[in-house]
Design a protein around this motif. Sequence first.
Motif, PDB file in Angstrom:
ATOM      1  N   VAL A 142      40.632  24.274  21.749  1.00  0.00           N
ATOM      2  CA  VAL A 142      41.408  23.303  22.518  1.00  0.00           C
ATOM      3  C   VAL A 142      40.563  22.832  23.701  1.00  0.00           C
ATOM      4  N   ALA A 143      40.597  21.514  23.945  1.00  0.00           N
ATOM      5  CA  ALA A 143      39.887  20.960  25.095  1.00  0.00           C
ATOM      6  C   ALA A 143      40.895  20.424  26.097  1.00  0.00           C
ATOM      7  N   LEU A 144      40.800  20.851  27.340  1.00  0.00           N
ATOM      8  CA  LEU A 144      41.649  20.327  28.419  1.00  0.00           C
ATOM      9  C   LEU A 144      40.857  19.278  29.172  1.00  0.00           C
ATOM     10  N   LEU A 145      41.310  18.030  29.118  1.00  0.00           N
ATOM     11  CA  LEU A 145      40.551  16.931  29.693  1.00  0.00           C
ATOM     12  C   LEU A 145      41.310  16.267  30.828  1.00  0.00           C
ATOM     13  N   ASP A 146      40.640  16.055  31.940  1.00  0.00           N
ATOM     14  CA  ASP A 146      41.183  15.242  33.021  1.00  0.00           C
ATOM     15  C   ASP A 146      40.945  13.773  32.665  1.00  0.00           C
ATOM     16  N   VAL A 147      41.773  12.878  33.191  1.00  0.00           N
ATOM     17  CA  VAL A 147      41.575  11.462  32.895  1.00  0.00           C
ATOM     18  C   VAL A 147      40.524  10.860  33.832  1.00  0.00           C
ATOM     19  N   GLU A 148      40.630  11.175  35.122  1.00  0.00           N
ATOM     20  CA  GLU A 148      39.701  10.596  36.093  1.00  0.00           C
ATOM     21  C   GLU A 148      38.418  11.422  36.120  1.00  0.00           C
ATOM     22  N   MET A 149      37.400  10.909  35.460  1.00  0.00           N
ATOM     23  CA  MET A 149      36.109  11.601  35.438  1.00  0.00           C
ATOM     24  C   MET A 149      34.985  10.588  35.448  1.00  0.00           C
ATOM     25  N   PRO A 150      33.850  10.941  36.058  1.00  0.00           N
ATOM     26  CA  PRO A 150      32.698  10.043  35.988  1.00  0.00           C
ATOM     27  C   PRO A 150      32.078  10.059  34.589  1.00  0.00           C
ATOM     28  N   GLY A 151      31.320   9.045  34.284  1.00  0.00           N
ATOM     29  CA  GLY A 151      30.630   8.991  32.992  1.00  0.00           C
ATOM     30  C   GLY A 151      31.492   8.384  31.906  1.00  0.00           C
ATOM     31  N   LEU A 152      32.618   9.047  31.653  1.00  0.00           N
ATOM     32  CA  LEU A 152      33.511   8.595  30.580  1.00  0.00           C
ATOM     33  C   LEU A 152      34.895   9.102  30.952  1.00  0.00           C
ATOM     34  N   ASP A 153      35.901   8.234  30.895  1.00  0.00           N
ATOM     35  CA  ASP A 153      37.219   8.718  31.287  1.00  0.00           C
ATOM     36  C   ASP A 153      37.790   9.629  30.197  1.00  0.00           C
ATOM     37  N   GLY A 154      38.777  10.411  30.570  1.00  0.00           N
ATOM     38  CA  GLY A 154      39.306  11.433  29.679  1.00  0.00           C
ATOM     39  C   GLY A 154      39.855  10.889  28.379  1.00  0.00           C
ATOM     40  N   VAL A 155      40.424   9.698  28.423  1.00  0.00           N
ATOM     41  CA  VAL A 155      40.992   9.128  27.199  1.00  0.00           C
ATOM     42  C   VAL A 155      39.876   8.798  26.205  1.00  0.00           C
TER      43      VAL A 155
ATOM     44  N   VAL B 159      45.116  16.652  30.811  1.00  0.00           N
ATOM     45  CA  VAL B 159      45.725  17.178  32.036  1.00  0.00           C
ATOM     46  C   VAL B 159      45.316  16.260  33.169  1.00  0.00           C
ATOM     47  N   THR B 160      46.269  15.545  33.742  1.00  0.00           N
ATOM     48  CA  THR B 160      45.873  14.544  34.718  1.00  0.00           C
ATOM     49  C   THR B 160      46.704  14.604  35.980  1.00  0.00           C
ATOM     50  N   THR B 161      46.149  14.025  37.031  1.00  0.00           N
ATOM     51  CA  THR B 161      46.835  13.986  38.319  1.00  0.00           C
ATOM     52  C   THR B 161      47.979  12.989  38.299  1.00  0.00           C
TER      53      THR B 161
ATOM     54  N   PHE C  37      49.912  16.035  26.591  1.00  0.00           N
ATOM     55  CA  PHE C  37      49.710  15.320  27.846  1.00  0.00           C
ATOM     56  C   PHE C  37      50.514  16.019  28.929  1.00  0.00           C
ATOM     57  N   VAL C  38      49.833  16.541  29.932  1.00  0.00           N
ATOM     58  CA  VAL C  38      50.484  17.303  30.999  1.00  0.00           C
ATOM     59  C   VAL C  38      50.027  16.761  32.348  1.00  0.00           C
ATOM     60  N   VAL C  39      50.960  16.550  33.272  1.00  0.00           N
ATOM     61  CA  VAL C  39      50.588  16.147  34.623  1.00  0.00           C
ATOM     62  C   VAL C  39      50.424  17.394  35.491  1.00  0.00           C
ATOM     63  N   LYS C  40      49.630  17.230  36.543  1.00  0.00           N
ATOM     64  CA  LYS C  40      49.322  18.387  37.376  1.00  0.00           C
ATOM     65  C   LYS C  40      50.492  18.799  38.260  1.00  0.00           C
ATOM     66  N   ASP C  41      51.623  18.120  38.130  1.00  0.00           N
ATOM     67  CA  ASP C  41      52.810  18.522  38.878  1.00  0.00           C
ATOM     68  C   ASP C  41      53.569  19.648  38.176  1.00  0.00           C
ATOM     69  N   THR C  42      53.286  19.865  36.915  1.00  0.00           N
ATOM     70  CA  THR C  42      54.043  20.867  36.169  1.00  0.00           C
ATOM     71  C   THR C  42      53.693  22.273  36.669  1.00  0.00           C
ATOM     72  N   PRO C  43      54.670  23.190  36.594  1.00  0.00           N
ATOM     73  CA  PRO C  43      54.426  24.556  37.047  1.00  0.00           C
ATOM     74  C   PRO C  43      53.258  25.200  36.316  1.00  0.00           C
ATOM     75  N   ALA C  44      52.550  26.048  37.033  1.00  0.00           N
ATOM     76  CA  ALA C  44      51.339  26.647  36.490  1.00  0.00           C
ATOM     77  C   ALA C  44      51.638  27.517  35.271  1.00  0.00           C
ATOM     78  N   ARG C  45      52.815  28.128  35.258  1.00  0.00           N
ATOM     79  CA  ARG C  45      53.127  29.041  34.151  1.00  0.00           C
ATOM     80  C   ARG C  45      53.191  28.321  32.815  1.00  0.00           C
ATOM     81  N   GLN C  46      53.555  27.034  32.871  1.00  0.00           N
ATOM     82  CA  GLN C  46      53.755  26.315  31.615  1.00  0.00           C
ATOM     83  C   GLN C  46      52.447  25.882  30.961  1.00  0.00           C
ATOM     84  N   LEU C  47      51.356  25.959  31.709  1.00  0.00           N
ATOM     85  CA  LEU C  47      50.106  25.443  31.153  1.00  0.00           C
ATOM     86  C   LEU C  47      49.646  26.271  29.955  1.00  0.00           C
TER      87      LEU C  47
END
Lengths: 206, 206
Positions: B53-66, B84-86, B104-114
Amino acid sequence: MTTPIRLLLADDQALVRGALAALLSLEPDLTVVAEVSRGDEVVPEALRTHPDVALLDVEMPGLDGVAAAAALRAALPGCRVLVVTTFGRPGYLRRAMEAGANGFVVKDTPARQLADAVRRVHAGLRVVDPTLAAETLATGASPLTERETEVLRTARGGGTVAELAATLHLSEGTVRNHLSSAIGKTGARNRADAVRLAEANGWLLG
Amino acid sequence: MTTPIRLLLADDQALVRGALAALLSLEPDLTVVAEVSRGDEVVPEALRTHPDVALLDVEMPGLDGVAAAAALRAALPGCRVLVVTTFGRPGYLRRAMEAGANGFVVKDTPARQLADAVRRVHAGLRVVDPTLAAETLATGASPLTERETEVLRTARGGGTVAELAATLHLSEGTVRNHLSSAIGKTGARNRADAVRLAEANGWLLG
DNA sequence: GCTTACACCTGACAAATGTCACGGGCGAGA
DNA sequence: TCTCGCCCGTGACATTTGTCAGGTGTAAGC
């Protein structure tokens, strides 16, 4: 080692907050005693749990991290403050230090260094990202007057001059003058550009 | 339990990346085998380490997460992708799902659910924030044409029409027409307002 | 074939914007 | 006291912006 260092975490993103808690809890001399998601919850929670060090994010609802730092220093002078933020904006560092923060770390720094930063702050040392410190000195303080920043801050929403004048209880001409002055001082070409630049430098904080 | 689930983390903020690694490493059935800070490092690193499994942020340099998600699905079809995005921008979710993301998970979700989200994605299930899913359906896809989004994206920098026309190799009138159309479609009152709204909806991705 | 949507251009127009010169009032510091 | 900077305002001005009504070509769909 005597008793562990007690930590308070403040970050609006629950996932990041929990992850930081996990990271710091790996250190035997650190213990997380409180977590909050809003800036205005920092002081009440600190009064309840008496942390040794508070890690504060800058971008938070309710009260921004810089203001929370000032309030915390006033309420619990013995509690050290380490500001941990996403954006390395020069103005943020300056404002945080003026508000009494003991350390300033951007989220780009390696994870291993965070625990050390906490320990140093707890020991009474100042912790500052050297790159950011240099940039802060280079950029300098905000050249904008209070009114100009207020106008720029209001202009962020993207309204016409008439609307800005109405919400600020000013004349349209005055608003235009302030905007023009701000545009000149920031070296921008537009109102939108001025907002962008001022925000990038951290000059639009409350 | 058989062998643990192998994870790749991609996030440009080292502190957050390390903290997430610490959080997920607490789970006995999960193991972090790779960490990258740029979108264009995802595929090479995945080819080397073969994560489940790869956890990818959307906002990244080089190439966006999508885009990184799409490339990863093409290079390693067996590897699941959890974005996993802000920012819970409606357009982000849509684009991520179209690119083949499994969750697709936002960083507002509780840590336990990750950790649970990771396990579900690994099990072949789709994981989506229900609030965000509803909002996405309500907001719908971008109403902007390709050219309009491109003009808006260029207008983010805050330049005059003449400059936009020059960089896009277009006539000034054409640029103005595209802008006007975009302003109408987004319900904005300004060019700056249109940029703001389009960005908030996630309509300005590459 | 016809229609529709998009990209591109022109020209013109009212509105908004940015700049300037010019005032007055007010507080801080020389 | 006098000066300086900031705040607030006015009026005028050129530029920019947003809108509208046209026109062309091209690709996709019925």
